[in-house]
Design an enzyme around this catalytic site. Structure first.
Site, PDB file in Angstrom:
ATOM      1  N   ARG A  86      10.169 -14.571  -3.337  1.00  0.00           N
ATOM      2  CA  ARG A  86      10.776 -13.295  -2.953  1.00  0.00           C
ATOM      3  C   ARG A  86      10.937 -13.203  -1.445  1.00  0.00           C
ATOM      4  O   ARG A  86      11.948 -12.706  -0.955  1.00  0.00           O
ATOM      5  CB  ARG A  86       9.944 -12.118  -3.480  1.00  0.00           C
ATOM      6  CG  ARG A  86      10.611 -10.767  -3.215  1.00  0.00           C
ATOM      7  CD  ARG A  86       9.949  -9.641  -3.972  1.00  0.00           C
ATOM      8  NE  ARG A  86       8.578  -9.410  -3.548  1.00  0.00           N
ATOM      9  CZ  ARG A  86       7.786  -8.472  -4.071  1.00  0.00           C
ATOM     10  NH1 ARG A  86       8.228  -7.677  -5.018  1.00  0.00           N
ATOM     11  NH2 ARG A  86       6.545  -8.317  -3.637  1.00  0.00           N
ATOM     12  N   LYS A 188      12.808  -7.271   0.354  1.00  0.00           N
ATOM     13  CA  LYS A 188      11.618  -6.539   0.814  1.00  0.00           C
ATOM     14  C   LYS A 188      11.661  -6.470   2.333  1.00  0.00           C
ATOM     15  O   LYS A 188      11.008  -7.249   3.019  1.00  0.00           O
ATOM     16  CB  LYS A 188      10.360  -7.240   0.299  1.00  0.00           C
ATOM     17  CG  LYS A 188       9.175  -6.323   0.244  1.00  0.00           C
ATOM     18  CD  LYS A 188       8.037  -6.953  -0.532  1.00  0.00           C
ATOM     19  CE  LYS A 188       6.852  -6.028  -0.550  1.00  0.00           C
ATOM     20  NZ  LYS A 188       7.121  -4.786  -1.318  1.00  0.00           N
ATOM     21  N   GLU A 224      13.230   4.448  -7.839  1.00  0.00           N
ATOM     22  CA  GLU A 224      12.011   4.097  -7.115  1.00  0.00           C
ATOM     23  C   GLU A 224      11.190   5.374  -6.909  1.00  0.00           C
ATOM     24  O   GLU A 224      11.731   6.451  -6.741  1.00  0.00           O
ATOM     25  CB  GLU A 224      12.437   3.522  -5.749  1.00  0.00           C
ATOM     26  CG  GLU A 224      11.322   3.102  -4.860  1.00  0.00           C
ATOM     27  CD  GLU A 224      11.050   1.608  -4.935  1.00  0.00           C
ATOM     28  OE1 GLU A 224      11.786   0.875  -5.613  1.00  0.00           O
ATOM     29  OE2 GLU A 224      10.074   1.194  -4.309  1.00  0.00           O
TER      30      GLU A 224
HETATM   31  C1  LIG Z   1       6.962  -4.391  -2.488  1.00  0.00           C
HETATM   32  C2  LIG Z   1       7.672  -3.225  -3.046  1.00  0.00           C
HETATM   33  C3  LIG Z   1       7.286  -2.685  -4.271  1.00  0.00           C
HETATM   34  C4  LIG Z   1       6.147  -3.276  -5.059  1.00  0.00           C
HETATM   35  O1  LIG Z   1       6.576  -4.450  -5.632  1.00  0.00           O
HETATM   36  P1  LIG Z   1       5.543  -5.575  -6.126  1.00  0.00           P
HETATM   37  O2  LIG Z   1       6.410  -6.523  -6.876  1.00  0.00           O
HETATM   38  O3  LIG Z   1       4.528  -4.883  -6.941  1.00  0.00           O
HETATM   39  O4  LIG Z   1       4.970  -6.208  -4.869  1.00  0.00           O
HETATM   40  C5  LIG Z   1       7.994  -1.621  -4.754  1.00  0.00           C
HETATM   41  N1  LIG Z   1       9.029  -1.082  -4.074  1.00  0.00           N
HETATM   42  C6  LIG Z   1       9.427  -1.590  -2.890  1.00  0.00           C
HETATM   43  C7  LIG Z   1      10.593  -0.957  -2.174  1.00  0.00           C
HETATM   44  C8  LIG Z   1       8.781  -2.664  -2.340  1.00  0.00           C
HETATM   45  O5  LIG Z   1       9.171  -3.144  -1.143  1.00  0.00           O
END
Ligand SMILES: *Cc1c(COP(=O)(O)O)cnc(C)c1O
Length: 258
Positions: A86, A188, A224
Site C-alpha cells: 500500500r 494513504k 469514511e
Molecule cells: C489508514 C487509513 C485507514 C485505516 O486503514 P487500515 O487498512 O486499517 O490501516 C482508514 N482511513 C484512512 C483515510 C486511512 O488513511
C-alpha cells in the site's frame, strides 16, 4: 538524546494513544536514483531542506500497523507485506520513489527488534504502534516530482484505542468532502487527513464523537468515518463496507455507530 520515560516506568494497562520516544528509529534516503541500505538511528528528529516538496506540496505518504506480543512471548506482525504494497501504491499516486517492498518488511522487523523492550506484554491490550513514512525532500522550488526522498519508521507503545470496549457513539454527517472521486482517497497521504480536521472539529463542538464523510459524487453513501474505516452489519447479517462497487446507504442524518 533525552528519553523521558523508560519501558519499566510504564503502566501498560492504562497506556493511552500518545507518542512516547523510544530512542530508536529507522531512516533510509533516496538520491541519484537509488535507495541507500537504511539504518537504525538513535534520534527521533529529521533535518530536511526548507524547500522540501513534502513541506510545500504535500508530497508524502505513510502507513500504520502494530506489533503484538503473543501468549508465548513471541512478537507478531499482521500482514506487513500488505502495508509495504500500500505504501508503494500511495507513493506512485503522489510520484514519490517507492520504497522496495522487501526492504520495507525487513526495516519494520529491524526497528521492532531494536525496540524490543518497548513491546507491551501479552494480555494488557497495549501494542507497539509502527508508523512508516515516506516524504519528498531536497531543494525543489517549482512544481516538480521529488528527486530525493526519506523513508522513516518510528515506533511507540500504545494502549487499546477503545478503552471500555465498544460503546455506542453519535456521529455527524459532514458538509465537507474528504477526497474527490478519482482523487487521492485510495492513497494513504496526509492531505486526506488535513482536509478532514475542520469537519472533525465541527462534529465535536456539536457534541458528536466524529464526522461521517459521504461519497463526494452523490452525497448519498457513507465513505469514511473520521479517521477510521466504516463497516456495517445489516439485519440479515451481511457485512457491508465501502468499496469501489458498493457503498452503505445513508438512512438518516445521524447514525449511531459502534
Ligand atoms: C489508514 C487509513 C485507514 C485505516 O486503514 P487500515 O487498512 O486499517 O490501516 C482508514 N482511513 C484512512 C483515510 C486511512 O488513511
Amino acid at each position: 538524546m533525552e528519553i523521558s520515560v523508560k519501558p519499566q516506568d510504564l503502566n501498560w494497562e492504562t497506556l493511552g494513544f500518545g507518542y512516547i520516544n523510544t530512542g530508536k528509529s529507522f531512516r533510509a534516503y533516496y538520491k541519484d536514483g537509488k535507495w541507500d541500505g537504511g539504518q537504525v538511528i538513535e534520534a527521533n528528529t529529521i533535518t530536511i531542506s526548507e524547500a522540501s516538496p513534502a513541506v510545500h506540496l504535500g508530497k508524502q505518504c505513510f502507513e500504520g500497523l502494530k506489533a503484538y506480543r503473543t501468549k508465548d512471548g513471541s512478537v507478531n506482525l499482521f500482514r506487513v507485506d500488505e502495508n509495504a504494497k500500500r505504501l508503494a501504491r500511495s507513493a506512485d499516486q503522489v510520484m514519490l520513489p517507492p520504497y522496495p517492498e522487501d526492504a520495507f518488511v525487513e526495516a519494520v522487523k529491524e526497528i521492532v527488534r531494536a525496540n524490543e523492550e518497548w513491546i507491551p506484554p501479552y494480555g494488557t491490550g497495549a501494542t507497539l504502534y509502527i508508523r512508516p513514512f515516506l516524504i519528498g525532500v531536497g531543494d525543489i522550488v517549482g512544481v516538480s516530482p521529488a528527486s530525493e526522498a526519506l523513508f522513516g519508521i518510528y515506533v511507540t507503545p500504545v494502549g487499546a484505542y477503545f478503552k471500555g470496549g465498544l460503546q455506542p457513539a453519535p456521529f455527524m454527517v459532514s458538509e465537507y468532502d474528504r477526497a474527490a472521486p478519482r482523487g487521492t482517497g485510495s492513497a494513504k497521504v496526509g492531505g486526506n487527513y488535513a482536509s478532514s480536521f475542520k469537519a472533525g472539529k465541527e462534529a465535536q463542538v456539536n457534541n458528536f464523537a466524529d464526522s461521517i464523510f459521504l461519497d463526494p459524487a452523490t452525497h448519498t453513501k457513507i465513505e469514511e468515518v473520521g479517521a477510521a474505516n466504516f463497516f456495517a452489519i445489516t439485519e440479515d447479517d451481511v457485512f457491508v463496507t465501502p468499496n469501489h462497487r458498493q457503498f452503505y446507504q445513508v438512512l438518516q442524518s445521524t447514525l449511531y455507530c459502534i
